[in-house]
Design an enzyme around this catalytic site. Structure first.
Site, PDB file in Angstrom:
ATOM      1  N   GLY A   1      25.811  39.083  11.547  1.00  0.00           N
ATOM      2  CA  GLY A   1      26.958  39.687  11.039  1.00  0.00           C
ATOM      3  C   GLY A   1      28.210  39.982  11.884  1.00  0.00           C
ATOM      4  O   GLY A   1      27.826  39.825  13.076  1.00  0.00           O
TER       5      GLY A   1
ATOM      6  N   SER B   1      25.764  35.953  16.496  1.00  0.00           N
ATOM      7  CA  SER B   1      25.260  34.631  16.035  1.00  0.00           C
ATOM      8  C   SER B   1      26.194  33.863  14.809  1.00  0.00           C
ATOM      9  O   SER B   1      25.693  33.597  14.021  1.00  0.00           O
ATOM     10  CB  SER B   1      23.543  34.413  15.568  1.00  0.00           C
TER      11      SER B   1
END
Length: 206
Positions: free
Chosen positions: A36, A110
């Site tokens: 996130g 990520s």
């Protein structure tokens, strides 16, 4: 895909099996991958979940984005190539932890779907579980929180390649767990994850 450079190497099998380790630990080793935006609550949820699992007598270990960049990945920046290598290394570490019977709580922005999918395939090829947890928070709410003051710096041009500002974030399409942290409490978020782990038989005896 990272190519194998070392030659004349092969996997050395031991006498203690993965099932032996899982039985000893009373849990199935697995990786929960929290993804996130910065400020979405990834690390906060992972810390709270680790504490809850400890109360249940279950062993978890947090692999946090900042912590890892202070150690094994201290030589990586935030370019697309460095982000990919950062996630690849952590994916390999998380896989080892899962194979050992530990519940790995990996908290990383990520931002690229392909990188996360590569870690999923790494686990799948090894016969290990990978649980993607989308810590969903609107950009405006994450900016409002801005716990490290990074969005302010990014908006001022002091930080480059910042996800959500001048770098993209590719949201998961089919995460196993979807948390909307602008709408739920931390307790509710941890309960959601615990219920998932229970219902999928990751936590024996609970």
């Amino acid at each position: 895909m990272t190519q194998q450079k070392a030659t004349n190497v092969q996997w050395h099998h031991g006498e203690v099996t993965r099932d032996d380790r899982f039985q000893l630990m009373g849990q199935r080793g697995t990786t929960l991958w929290f993804t996130g935006l910065s400020g979405s609550g990834k690390s906060t949820v992972a810390v709270a979940l680790e504490s809850r699992l400890y109360e249940f007598g279950k062993l978890a270990y947090r692999l946090d984005g900042d912590n890892v960049r202070l150690g094994i990945n201290k030589n990586l920046g935030f370019s697309a190539a460095d982000r990919t290598e950062n996630i690849r290394r952590i994916g390999e570490i998380a896989k080892l932890f899962a194979d050992a019977g530990i519940i790995s709580l990996s908290s990383f922005i990520s931002p690229y779907r392909a990188d996360r999918d590569a870690v999923r395939q790494l686990h799948k090829a090894a016969g290990l579980d990978f649980i993607e947890v989308f810590v969903d928070c609107p950009l405006q709410e994450a900016e409002k929180r801005d716990p490290k003051g990074l969005y302010k710096k990014a908006r001022a041009g002091e930080i480059k390649n910042f996800t959500g500002i001048d770098d993209p974030y590719e949201a998961p399409e089919n995460p196993e767990i979807h948390l909307q942290t602008d709408q739920t409490t931390l307790t509710e978020e941890v309960d959601t994850i615990i219920n998932y782990l229970k219902s999928h038989q990751f936590l024996a005896g609970i």
